[in-house]
Design a protein around this motif. Sequence first.
Motif, PDB file in Angstrom:
ATOM      1  N   ALA A  49     -12.825 -13.761   2.205  1.00  0.00           N
ATOM      2  CA  ALA A  49     -12.419 -13.009   1.008  1.00  0.00           C
ATOM      3  C   ALA A  49     -13.415 -11.917   0.639  1.00  0.00           C
ATOM      4  O   ALA A  49     -14.396 -12.167  -0.063  1.00  0.00           O
ATOM      5  CB  ALA A  49     -12.233 -13.984  -0.159  1.00  0.00           C
ATOM      6  N   SER A  64     -11.591  -0.213   1.006  1.00  0.00           N
ATOM      7  CA  SER A  64     -12.506   0.423   1.963  1.00  0.00           C
ATOM      8  C   SER A  64     -13.920   0.491   1.384  1.00  0.00           C
ATOM      9  O   SER A  64     -14.907   0.341   2.101  1.00  0.00           O
ATOM     10  CB  SER A  64     -12.030   1.846   2.271  1.00  0.00           C
ATOM     11  OG  SER A  64     -10.716   1.818   2.753  1.00  0.00           O
ATOM     12  N   PHE A  85      -5.201  -9.566  -1.127  1.00  0.00           N
ATOM     13  CA  PHE A  85      -4.875  -9.329   0.291  1.00  0.00           C
ATOM     14  C   PHE A  85      -5.640 -10.290   1.213  1.00  0.00           C
ATOM     15  O   PHE A  85      -5.938  -9.930   2.362  1.00  0.00           O
ATOM     16  CB  PHE A  85      -5.240  -7.902   0.725  1.00  0.00           C
ATOM     17  CG  PHE A  85      -4.429  -6.779   0.137  1.00  0.00           C
ATOM     18  CD1 PHE A  85      -3.249  -7.013  -0.552  1.00  0.00           C
ATOM     19  CD2 PHE A  85      -4.851  -5.471   0.302  1.00  0.00           C
ATOM     20  CE1 PHE A  85      -2.508  -5.957  -1.080  1.00  0.00           C
ATOM     21  CE2 PHE A  85      -4.123  -4.404  -0.210  1.00  0.00           C
ATOM     22  CZ  PHE A  85      -2.948  -4.642  -0.904  1.00  0.00           C
ATOM     23  N   ASP A 119      -8.812  -4.892   8.632  1.00  0.00           N
ATOM     24  CA  ASP A 119     -10.095  -4.878   9.362  1.00  0.00           C
ATOM     25  C   ASP A 119     -10.755  -3.498   9.329  1.00  0.00           C
ATOM     26  O   ASP A 119     -11.508  -3.142  10.232  1.00  0.00           O
ATOM     27  CB  ASP A 119      -9.906  -5.322  10.825  1.00  0.00           C
ATOM     28  CG  ASP A 119     -10.099  -6.808  10.980  1.00  0.00           C
ATOM     29  OD1 ASP A 119     -11.233  -7.265  10.857  1.00  0.00           O
ATOM     30  OD2 ASP A 119      -9.098  -7.515  11.200  1.00  0.00           O
ATOM     31  N   ILE A 140     -11.843   4.789   8.033  1.00  0.00           N
ATOM     32  CA  ILE A 140     -13.178   4.167   7.899  1.00  0.00           C
ATOM     33  C   ILE A 140     -13.819   4.006   9.288  1.00  0.00           C
ATOM     34  O   ILE A 140     -15.018   4.230   9.465  1.00  0.00           O
ATOM     35  CB  ILE A 140     -13.060   2.806   7.149  1.00  0.00           C
ATOM     36  CG1 ILE A 140     -12.612   3.056   5.696  1.00  0.00           C
ATOM     37  CG2 ILE A 140     -14.359   2.009   7.210  1.00  0.00           C
ATOM     38  CD1 ILE A 140     -13.479   4.018   4.879  1.00  0.00           C
TER      39      ILE A 140
HETATM   40  C1  LIG Z   1      -1.699  -8.129   5.310  1.00  0.00           C
HETATM   41  C2  LIG Z   1      -3.148  -7.887   4.971  1.00  0.00           C
HETATM   42  C3  LIG Z   1      -4.068  -8.895   5.207  1.00  0.00           C
HETATM   43  C4  LIG Z   1      -5.413  -8.696   4.880  1.00  0.00           C
HETATM   44  N1  LIG Z   1      -6.310  -9.732   5.076  1.00  0.00           N
HETATM   45  C5  LIG Z   1      -7.560  -9.619   4.547  1.00  0.00           C
HETATM   46  C6  LIG Z   1      -8.449 -10.743   4.535  1.00  0.00           C
HETATM   47  O1  LIG Z   1      -8.120 -11.835   5.043  1.00  0.00           O
HETATM   48  N2  LIG Z   1      -9.669 -10.600   3.965  1.00  0.00           N
HETATM   49  C7  LIG Z   1     -10.077  -9.428   3.386  1.00  0.00           C
HETATM   50  O2  LIG Z   1     -11.186  -9.372   2.861  1.00  0.00           O
HETATM   51  N3  LIG Z   1      -9.253  -8.338   3.384  1.00  0.00           N
HETATM   52  C8  LIG Z   1      -8.019  -8.405   3.943  1.00  0.00           C
HETATM   53  N4  LIG Z   1      -7.154  -7.330   3.918  1.00  0.00           N
HETATM   54  C9  LIG Z   1      -7.609  -6.086   3.293  1.00  0.00           C
HETATM   55  C10 LIG Z   1      -7.783  -4.924   4.244  1.00  0.00           C
HETATM   56  O3  LIG Z   1      -8.961  -5.068   4.995  1.00  0.00           O
HETATM   57  C11 LIG Z   1      -7.752  -3.647   3.362  1.00  0.00           C
HETATM   58  O4  LIG Z   1      -6.391  -3.462   3.003  1.00  0.00           O
HETATM   59  C12 LIG Z   1      -8.296  -2.430   4.053  1.00  0.00           C
HETATM   60  O5  LIG Z   1      -9.680  -2.563   4.277  1.00  0.00           O
HETATM   61  C13 LIG Z   1      -8.052  -1.151   3.231  1.00  0.00           C
HETATM   62  O6  LIG Z   1      -8.336  -1.308   1.880  1.00  0.00           O
HETATM   63  P1  LIG Z   1      -7.225  -0.891   0.796  1.00  0.00           P
HETATM   64  O7  LIG Z   1      -5.942  -1.481   1.201  1.00  0.00           O
HETATM   65  O8  LIG Z   1      -7.757  -1.235  -0.543  1.00  0.00           O
HETATM   66  O9  LIG Z   1      -7.072   0.681   0.937  1.00  0.00           O
HETATM   67  P2  LIG Z   1      -7.989   1.791   0.244  1.00  0.00           P
HETATM   68  O10 LIG Z   1      -9.416   1.496   0.474  1.00  0.00           O
HETATM   69  O11 LIG Z   1      -7.520   2.019  -1.151  1.00  0.00           O
HETATM   70  O12 LIG Z   1      -7.597   3.062   1.119  1.00  0.00           O
HETATM   71  C14 LIG Z   1      -6.418   3.836   0.886  1.00  0.00           C
HETATM   72  C15 LIG Z   1      -6.471   5.043   1.821  1.00  0.00           C
HETATM   73  O13 LIG Z   1      -7.619   5.845   1.517  1.00  0.00           O
HETATM   74  C16 LIG Z   1      -8.373   6.028   2.690  1.00  0.00           C
HETATM   75  N5  LIG Z   1      -9.798   6.101   2.386  1.00  0.00           N
HETATM   76  C17 LIG Z   1     -10.531   5.277   1.587  1.00  0.00           C
HETATM   77  N6  LIG Z   1     -11.806   5.655   1.578  1.00  0.00           N
HETATM   78  C18 LIG Z   1     -11.907   6.713   2.420  1.00  0.00           C
HETATM   79  C19 LIG Z   1     -12.979   7.542   2.850  1.00  0.00           C
HETATM   80  N7  LIG Z   1     -14.236   7.338   2.461  1.00  0.00           N
HETATM   81  N8  LIG Z   1     -12.697   8.540   3.736  1.00  0.00           N
HETATM   82  C20 LIG Z   1     -11.432   8.755   4.173  1.00  0.00           C
HETATM   83  N9  LIG Z   1     -10.382   8.004   3.796  1.00  0.00           N
HETATM   84  C21 LIG Z   1     -10.618   6.979   2.932  1.00  0.00           C
HETATM   85  C22 LIG Z   1      -8.084   4.792   3.550  1.00  0.00           C
HETATM   86  O14 LIG Z   1      -8.404   5.038   4.904  1.00  0.00           O
HETATM   87  C23 LIG Z   1      -6.599   4.637   3.300  1.00  0.00           C
HETATM   88  O15 LIG Z   1      -5.891   5.539   4.099  1.00  0.00           O
HETATM   89  C24 LIG Z   1      -5.821  -7.478   4.304  1.00  0.00           C
HETATM   90  C25 LIG Z   1      -4.882  -6.454   4.088  1.00  0.00           C
HETATM   91  C26 LIG Z   1      -3.568  -6.646   4.396  1.00  0.00           C
HETATM   92  C27 LIG Z   1      -2.594  -5.530   4.116  1.00  0.00           C
END
Ligand SMILES: Cc1cc2nc3c(=O)[nH]c(=O)nc-3n(C[C@H](O)[C@H](O)[C@H](O)COP(=O)(O)OP(=O)(O)OC[C@H]3O[C@@H](n4cnc5c(N)ncnc54)[C@H](O)[C@@H]3O)c2cc1C
Length: 386
Positions: free
Chosen positions: A123, A131, A155, A366, A371
Amino acid sequence: MNFHVSHENDLLLKTVRAFMEEEMYPHEDMVDRTGEVPEELGRRIEEKSKELGLFACNLPEDVGGGGLDYAAMHLIEREYGKTSHALHSWAARPTEILLACEGEQRERYLLPCVAGQKRELFALTEPEAGSDVMGMKTNARRDGDDWILNGSKHFISGPCMPDFAIVFAATGEDETPRGTRKRVTAFLVDVGTPGFDCREGHKCVSYRGYKTFQLSFDDVRLGPEQILGEEGKGLELSGQWLGMGRIWVGACCCGKAERILGLATEWAAGRRQFGQPIGRFQATGFRLADAAMNLRAADLMVTDAVVRAERGALQDADAAMVKVYCSEMLNRIADDTVQIYGGMGLMEDMPLQRLWRDSRLERIWDGTSEIQRHIITRSILRPLGA
Ligand SMILES: Cc1cc2nc3c(=O)[nH]c(=O)nc-3n(C[C@H](O)[C@H](O)[C@H](O)COP(=O)(O)OP(=O)(O)OC[C@H]3O[C@@H](n4cnc5c(N)ncnc54)[C@H](O)[C@@H]3O)c2cc1C
């Protein structure tokens, strides 16, 4: 991709394929339609994987795991990639971060996970910190020897309700040459601890039936024995394992791309328009040729990364390259295959639309493609001080 496969690994691959034919492929459609893996089916996959020595096969033998090396895990992850996480995650590969368990933690968390008596969640992600991991709001403050945990995660995924979560929380701040940085600590938090609420969260359209959980912590009291690894070293700890996680995402993408390319090829050879198979039209044939080339390149990247990892030489940028290249390769092939199918590609009764939906997640979890590109860019510029 069968080169460099030892006799033992060839047998392993045959075992995994037979297991999937029997226990996973027949249920894919039902799981996708209902969004659920029936408990009975999940437990059967779990039991069968134990019988076959595939449960916890990623962990060392001295803790009761299968002790498979990276070359063997590469084959397994690639093969599992052909189906849904909702199914193959029941044949658990517990997160290697649990190997940091010490003393009583081993009996309470690590060994039960290896035996399939307990399930964990990893988590890290929060509603306002995806991100931007360092934007995390979940925090733990000291109270005598104890820690008081507050915040939330979302998530957080797994096949079923977990027994405990590995929760990353800010436990203070450090001054570093690059400014103030959050100290992040990993805690082992049992479901059922007062103040810890763990419930099913959003439903994802990729890998339907693979659950995401939302976790909230309201003054959750944790003893010092619930810290995993060292206080303030949580991100370093997770970083040690995240690299291989990204390689396995790459392997999984190659497996799924191979399956989708098989569907594209069959359709291109069998579907006739204007009196000939559509594969004879250059627009279709070249799509197949590009897909085959890109899949070959992706497989080679994963193989290269596995060799680097075996030598202890895998860098963050190596893993990032694999993650971006393989997930984007898969998405191109999935999208091109929908195009090759025409309207049938989007029909619910065809498996292709499911594989296309499943593929989309691989560019996001992941660490998103963006990123990963930051990580690669940093590795190029940092040696020049830029
Ligand atoms: C089905 C599913 C299972 C998951 N399982 C886990 C889990 O078990 N454990 C866990 O910890 N997490 C888990 N995740 C979370 C996953 O790792 C995150 O969804 C992912 O890291 C992206 O974060 P976010 O969805 O908040 O997107 P955001 O960080 O809000 O990003 C939105 C967009 O902005 C872009 N962006 C953000 N910052 C930048 C930057 N600096 N430069 C350029 N572009 C940027 C991103 O690339 C993306 O296109 C899961 C997600 C899903 C959907």
